[in-house]
Scaffold this motif. Structure first.
Motif, PDB file in Angstrom:
ATOM      1  N   LYS A 106      23.670  14.547  32.866  1.00 20.93           N
ATOM      2  CA  LYS A 106      24.739  15.378  32.311  1.00 20.93           C
ATOM      3  C   LYS A 106      24.695  16.839  32.754  1.00 20.93           C
ATOM      4  CE  LYS A 106      25.482  12.539  28.195  1.00 20.93           C
ATOM      5  NZ  LYS A 106      25.607  12.524  26.714  1.00 20.93           N
ATOM      6  N   LEU A 107      23.827  17.161  33.726  1.00 21.28           N
ATOM      7  CA  LEU A 107      23.788  18.550  34.190  1.00 21.28           C
ATOM      8  C   LEU A 107      25.101  18.925  34.870  1.00 21.28           C
ATOM      9  CD1 LEU A 107      22.112  21.122  34.378  1.00 21.28           C
ATOM     10  CD2 LEU A 107      21.186  20.304  36.556  1.00 21.28           C
ATOM     11  N   ASP A 108      25.748  17.944  35.477  1.00 20.30           N
ATOM     12  CA  ASP A 108      27.018  18.231  36.139  1.00 20.30           C
ATOM     13  C   ASP A 108      28.110  18.612  35.145  1.00 20.30           C
ATOM     14  OD1 ASP A 108      27.060  15.695  35.060  1.00 20.30           O
ATOM     15  OD2 ASP A 108      28.230  14.805  36.686  1.00 20.30           O
ATOM     16  N   GLU A 109      27.879  18.325  33.852  1.00 22.56           N
ATOM     17  CA  GLU A 109      28.831  18.743  32.826  1.00 22.56           C
ATOM     18  C   GLU A 109      28.643  20.214  32.461  1.00 22.56           C
ATOM     19  OE1 GLU A 109      28.528  16.142  29.473  1.00 22.56           O
ATOM     20  OE2 GLU A 109      28.773  14.316  30.681  1.00 22.56           O
ATOM     21  N   LEU A 110      27.443  20.733  32.715  1.00 17.25           N
ATOM     22  CA  LEU A 110      27.144  22.129  32.407  1.00 17.25           C
ATOM     23  C   LEU A 110      27.371  23.043  33.605  1.00 17.25           C
ATOM     24  CD1 LEU A 110      23.814  21.612  30.403  1.00 17.25           C
ATOM     25  CD2 LEU A 110      26.095  22.017  29.459  1.00 17.25           C
ATOM     26  N   ILE A 111      27.135  22.519  34.802  1.00 21.60           N
ATOM     27  CA  ILE A 111      27.259  23.306  36.031  1.00 21.60           C
ATOM     28  C   ILE A 111      28.403  22.747  36.868  1.00 21.60           C
ATOM     29  CG2 ILE A 111      26.072  24.194  38.076  1.00 21.60           C
ATOM     30  CD1 ILE A 111      24.832  25.081  35.422  1.00 21.60           C
ATOM     31  N   PRO A 112      29.540  23.430  36.901  1.00 19.11           N
ATOM     32  CA  PRO A 112      30.669  22.949  37.709  1.00 19.11           C
ATOM     33  C   PRO A 112      30.286  22.823  39.181  1.00 19.11           C
ATOM     34  CG  PRO A 112      31.339  24.744  36.243  1.00 19.11           C
ATOM     35  CD  PRO A 112      29.842  24.690  36.195  1.00 19.11           C
ATOM     36  N   ASP A 113      30.821  21.804  39.823  1.00 17.84           N
ATOM     37  CA  ASP A 113      30.592  21.597  41.272  1.00 17.84           C
ATOM     38  C   ASP A 113      29.099  21.575  41.595  1.00 17.84           C
ATOM     39  OD1 ASP A 113      33.404  21.652  41.730  1.00 17.84           O
ATOM     40  OD2 ASP A 113      33.334  23.844  41.732  1.00 17.84           O
ATOM     41  N   LEU A 114      28.345  20.827  40.806  1.00 18.74           N
ATOM     42  CA  LEU A 114      26.881  20.808  40.962  1.00 18.74           C
ATOM     43  C   LEU A 114      26.454  20.387  42.365  1.00 18.74           C
ATOM     44  CD1 LEU A 114      24.065  21.095  39.671  1.00 18.74           C
ATOM     45  CD2 LEU A 114      24.251  18.693  38.954  1.00 18.74           C
ATOM     46  N   ILE A 115      27.074  19.353  42.898  1.00 18.43           N
ATOM     47  CA  ILE A 115      26.672  18.862  44.217  1.00 18.43           C
ATOM     48  C   ILE A 115      26.879  19.942  45.278  1.00 18.43           C
ATOM     49  CG2 ILE A 115      27.194  17.196  46.036  1.00 18.43           C
ATOM     50  CD1 ILE A 115      27.855  15.150  43.872  1.00 18.43           C
ATOM     51  N   ALA A 116      28.035  20.595  45.240  1.00 19.90           N
ATOM     52  CA  ALA A 116      28.315  21.650  46.217  1.00 19.90           C
ATOM     53  C   ALA A 116      27.390  22.845  46.014  1.00 19.90           C
ATOM     54  CB  ALA A 116      29.774  22.081  46.120  1.00 19.90           C
ATOM     55  N   THR A 117      27.090  23.161  44.750  1.00 17.31           N
ATOM     56  CA  THR A 117      26.202  24.291  44.455  1.00 17.31           C
ATOM     57  C   THR A 117      24.800  24.034  44.980  1.00 17.31           C
ATOM     58  OG1 THR A 117      27.469  24.911  42.490  1.00 17.31           O
ATOM     59  CG2 THR A 117      25.193  25.686  42.613  1.00 17.31           C
ATOM     60  N   VAL A 118      24.294  22.821  44.751  1.00 17.20           N
ATOM     61  CA  VAL A 118      22.960  22.459  45.247  1.00 17.20           C
ATOM     62  C   VAL A 118      22.924  22.535  46.771  1.00 17.20           C
ATOM     63  CG1 VAL A 118      21.351  20.532  45.534  1.00 17.20           C
ATOM     64  CG2 VAL A 118      22.248  21.095  43.258  1.00 17.20           C
ATOM     65  N   ALA A 119      23.952  22.029  47.422  1.00 14.47           N
ATOM     66  CA  ALA A 119      24.004  22.078  48.888  1.00 14.47           C
ATOM     67  C   ALA A 119      24.005  23.516  49.398  1.00 14.47           C
ATOM     68  CB  ALA A 119      25.242  21.333  49.385  1.00 14.47           C
ATOM     69  N   ARG A 120      24.761  24.371  48.721  1.00 11.61           N
ATOM     70  CA  ARG A 120      24.824  25.784  49.125  1.00 11.61           C
ATOM     71  C   ARG A 120      23.472  26.463  48.951  1.00 11.61           C
ATOM     72  NH1 ARG A 120      25.748  30.191  46.043  1.00 11.61           N
ATOM     73  NH2 ARG A 120      26.529  28.951  44.293  1.00 11.61           N
ATOM     74  N   LEU A 121      22.800  26.207  47.821  1.00 14.33           N
ATOM     75  CA  LEU A 121      21.508  26.833  47.552  1.00 14.33           C
ATOM     76  C   LEU A 121      20.439  26.341  48.527  1.00 14.33           C
ATOM     77  CD1 LEU A 121      21.682  26.669  43.661  1.00 14.33           C
ATOM     78  CD2 LEU A 121      21.771  28.739  45.052  1.00 14.33           C
ATOM     79  N   LYS A 122      20.466  25.046  48.844  1.00 16.09           N
ATOM     80  CA  LYS A 122      19.528  24.505  49.834  1.00 16.09           C
ATOM     81  C   LYS A 122      19.762  25.147  51.193  1.00 16.09           C
ATOM     82  CE  LYS A 122      18.796  20.151  50.227  1.00 16.09           C
ATOM     83  NZ  LYS A 122      19.072  18.691  50.357  1.00 16.09           N
ATOM     84  N   GLY A 123      21.024  25.268  51.580  1.00 16.29           N
ATOM     85  CA  GLY A 123      21.354  25.850  52.873  1.00 16.29           C
ATOM     86  C   GLY A 123      20.929  27.301  52.990  1.00 16.29           C
TER      87      GLY A 123
END
Length: 213
Positions: free
Chosen positions: A89-106
């Motif tokens: 349910k973290l994706d309910e707290l953090i919008p666009d979680l997948i894109a955010t994680v990808a950006r932070l990794k990059g």
């Protein structure tokens, strides 16, 4: 506190001016309820102790529970950003979680904070993520905890701590907030000031409350 180095009004303004050029200030408008994930009990106490120390400095309050979220300051420690995608349910707290994680990794990021605000634009919740890279893991737990605590306490500029830590190291090895940062936190929580502001004149009001200003 009385020996805090002087900040100029421009210095204060810079601490709340974002990379897009906008002045944006916000502090907590409710008691803080921290919860920490991904650490052992000993480190858990260090993190909660750091939060409590900064809250006391600000003359703010903590509580046992938040009526809406249960906990409103959530701190996650992990080894790899991809671990966040597995948190229920973290994706309910953090919008666009997948894109955010990808950006932070990059970007090779080691930390990230997402804030939620109430109808007064005060901080309602803060989700703090700390990726324990080799460089981060080499730091003392006390330093990591205090850094995260102070950065969750206000909506700081997204650039202000990129080149200089909010911490200072005493000769005896003790880690503390830099005196000017501690003074700024205390000034920001003056009850006579609003909980949020988007006009740079607010920096002048904080400056007037700094020691020796």
């Amino acid at each position: 506190m009385t020996d805090a180095p002087l900040m100029t009004p421009a210095d204060v303004t810079a601490h709340f001016t974002r990379s897009n050029g906008n002045f944006t200030f916000a502090r907590w408008g409710r008691p803080i309820v921290p919860v920490v994930f991904g650490v052992e009990e000993q480190t858990l106490e260090v993190v909660k102790g750091a939060v409590e120390a900064v809250v006391v400095l600000a003359d703010h309050k903590m509580a046992e529970t938040d009526p809406e979220l249960g906990a409103n300051l959530m701190v996650f420690f992990f080894r790899d950003w991809d671990e966040l995608l597995e948190v229920p349910k973290l994706d309910e707290l953090i919008p666009d979680l997948i894109a955010t994680v990808a950006r932070l990794k990059g970007a090779g990021a080691s930390q990230y904070r997402a804030f939620r605000f109430d109808d007064q634009n005060a901080i309602q919740a803060c989700f703090t993520f700390v990726c324990m890279t080799d460089a981060m893991a080499a730091q003392p737990a006390e330093a990591i905890a205090l850094t995260q605590a102070v950065q969750a306490m206000l909506l700081w500029s997204d650039e202000i701590f990129a080149t200089q830590s909010p911490l200072a190291l005493l000769p005896d090895g003790q880690t503390i907030l830099r005196p000017e940062i501690a003074a700024l936190v205390k000034a920001a929580y003056d009850p006579m000031l609003p909980v949020a502001a988007d006009d740079a004149s607010h920096a002048l009001r904080m400056f007037a409350r700094l020691p020796n200003s």
